[in-house]
Design a protein around this motif. Structure first.
Motif, PDB file in Angstrom:
ATOM      1  N   UNK A  12       0.848  -1.185   0.000  1.00 39.24           N
ATOM      2  CA  UNK A  12       0.000   0.000   0.000  1.00 39.24           C
ATOM      3  C   UNK A  12       0.886   1.239   0.000  1.00 39.24           C
ATOM      4  N   UNK A  13       1.169   1.731  -1.166  1.00 44.22           N
ATOM      5  CA  UNK A  13       2.116   2.825  -1.316  1.00 44.22           C
ATOM      6  C   UNK A  13       1.704   4.108  -0.647  1.00 44.22           C
ATOM      7  N   UNK A  14       0.419   4.264  -0.316  1.00 38.82           N
ATOM      8  CA  UNK A  14      -0.051   5.510   0.291  1.00 38.82           C
ATOM      9  C   UNK A  14       0.140   5.531   1.805  1.00 38.82           C
ATOM     10  N   UNK A  15       0.589   4.414   2.405  1.00 36.51           N
ATOM     11  CA  UNK A  15       0.832   4.388   3.845  1.00 36.51           C
ATOM     12  C   UNK A  15       2.288   4.704   4.161  1.00 36.51           C
ATOM     13  N   UNK A  16       2.509   5.371   5.263  1.00 38.55           N
ATOM     14  CA  UNK A  16       3.875   5.648   5.693  1.00 38.55           C
ATOM     15  C   UNK A  16       4.538   4.346   6.136  1.00 38.55           C
ATOM     16  N   UNK A  17       5.830   4.162   5.835  1.00 37.15           N
ATOM     17  CA  UNK A  17       6.511   2.948   6.292  1.00 37.15           C
ATOM     18  C   UNK A  17       6.579   2.912   7.817  1.00 37.15           C
ATOM     19  N   UNK A  18       6.515   1.707   8.366  1.00 38.46           N
ATOM     20  CA  UNK A  18       6.603   1.558   9.820  1.00 38.46           C
ATOM     21  C   UNK A  18       8.052   1.644  10.278  1.00 38.46           C
ATOM     22  N   UNK A  19       8.241   1.899  11.559  1.00 43.90           N
ATOM     23  CA  UNK A  19       9.583   2.022  12.106  1.00 43.90           C
ATOM     24  C   UNK A  19      10.317   0.684  12.094  1.00 43.90           C
ATOM     25  N   UNK A  20      11.627   0.762  12.095  1.00 43.64           N
ATOM     26  CA  UNK A  20      12.451  -0.450  12.137  1.00 43.64           C
ATOM     27  C   UNK A  20      12.184  -1.226  13.424  1.00 43.64           C
ATOM     28  N   UNK A  21      12.260  -2.550  13.330  1.00 37.40           N
ATOM     29  CA  UNK A  21      12.108  -3.395  14.502  1.00 37.40           C
ATOM     30  C   UNK A  21      10.712  -3.943  14.711  1.00 37.40           C
ATOM     31  N   UNK A  22       9.738  -3.505  13.909  1.00 33.00           N
ATOM     32  CA  UNK A  22       8.373  -4.018  14.020  1.00 33.00           C
ATOM     33  C   UNK A  22       8.254  -5.289  13.184  1.00 33.00           C
ATOM     34  N   UNK A  23       7.733  -6.345  13.756  1.00 34.31           N
ATOM     35  CA  UNK A  23       7.568  -7.607  13.042  1.00 34.31           C
ATOM     36  C   UNK A  23       6.432  -7.467  12.039  1.00 34.31           C
ATOM     37  N   UNK A  24       6.689  -7.830  10.771  1.00 34.45           N
ATOM     38  CA  UNK A  24       5.704  -7.720   9.698  1.00 34.45           C
ATOM     39  C   UNK A  24       5.459  -9.115   9.107  1.00 34.45           C
ATOM     40  N   UNK A  25       4.508  -9.872   9.643  1.00 32.39           N
ATOM     41  CA  UNK A  25       4.343 -11.257   9.230  1.00 32.39           C
ATOM     42  C   UNK A  25       3.664 -11.462   7.882  1.00 32.39           C
ATOM     43  N   UNK A  26       2.959 -10.464   7.368  1.00 33.13           N
ATOM     44  CA  UNK A  26       2.267 -10.647   6.093  1.00 33.13           C
ATOM     45  C   UNK A  26       1.061  -9.738   5.989  1.00 33.13           C
ATOM     46  N   UNK A  27       0.032 -10.216   5.264  1.00 32.20           N
ATOM     47  CA  UNK A  27      -1.128  -9.390   4.980  1.00 32.20           C
ATOM     48  C   UNK A  27      -2.202  -9.438   6.052  1.00 32.20           C
ATOM     49  N   UNK A  28      -3.402  -8.954   5.676  1.00 31.70           N
ATOM     50  CA  UNK A  28      -4.506  -8.778   6.620  1.00 31.70           C
ATOM     51  C   UNK A  28      -5.436  -9.982   6.696  1.00 31.70           C
ATOM     52  N   UNK A  29      -5.184 -11.016   5.895  1.00 27.72           N
ATOM     53  CA  UNK A  29      -6.131 -12.123   5.816  1.00 27.72           C
ATOM     54  C   UNK A  29      -5.825 -13.250   6.787  1.00 27.72           C
ATOM     55  N   UNK A  30      -4.732 -13.161   7.514  1.00 33.51           N
ATOM     56  CA  UNK A  30      -4.333 -14.211   8.444  1.00 33.51           C
ATOM     57  C   UNK A  30      -4.100 -13.589   9.809  1.00 33.51           C
TER      58      UNK A  30
END
Length: 205
Positions: A12-30
């Protein structure tokens, strides 16, 4: 207070990137329950599509969904959700400032647009749909005062078809929708592009 885990916003290019160190496991469907059990957050927020997962997630930490309740009107529901969220973090004053600014913009729209007619088109998988009153399209009529021309019909609302249409069928369907728009002769056509909103590659229409 800090975010320790979140759905990956990269598509989602319109969202600001999150700060370093935040776990990003994937999308919104799980719901990524096993990961959350390891991280042990203090509070979990989920989107509407994961509301059914709330009972299981609440075994890990307090969990809540702030999905809009369109039966109360899109703008009113989002306003109430913002107040709920602000109360959790002691930011009520800031929330009221944001709400007041939004209400001022809505009032400006109402003064300019009240009584004008409109239809709402949604683009989903490059397919056009005329949205019925209420739901995702309720803001324009409930808050801004526009008069909706297209009424609810059987199968309306941009639901996923039983099978994917081929290119020729899709083109015919889109053409029929546009012909319907021309016949209605609205003052405004509002377009919701779901393909862009969810970050699909090569969004159509």
């Amino acid at each position: 207070d800090r975010i320790v885990c979140a759905a990956d916003p990269a598509v989602l290019g319109y969202l600001k990137p999150l700060k370093q160190g935040i776990v990003l496991p994937g999308g919104l469907k799980n719901d990524h329950r096993e990961l959350l059990e390891r991280i042990k957050p203090d509070l979990i927020f989920v989107s509407a599509r994961l509301s059914r997962s709330l009972p299981g997630l609440r075994s890990i930490a307090p969990a809540m969904s702030l999905a809009p309740d369109y039966s109360r009107g899109a703008f009113k529901s989002c306003r109430e959700n913002l107040r709920t969220l602000a109360a959790l973090f002691g930011l009520e004053s800031r929330a009221e400032e944001e709400i007041a600014a939004a209400q001022q913009r809505v009032q400006g729209l109402t003064e300019r647009l009240s009584g004008k007619t409109h239809v709402v088109l949604m683009v989903n998988n490059a397919r056009l749909h005329l949205l019925p009153p209420g739901g995702r399209a309720s803001f324009a009529s409930d808050a801004a005062g526009l008069v909706k021309l297209h009424k609810a019909a059987a199968g309306a609302g941009g639901r996923r078809p039983a099978r994917m249409a081929d290119a020729r069928e899709q083109a015919r369907s889109n053409e029929a929708v546009l012909e319907r728009v021309l016949a209605l002769r609205p003052d405004f056509v509002l377009v919701l592009n779901k393909d862009l909103a969810v970050g699909r590659p090569n969004p159509g229409a």
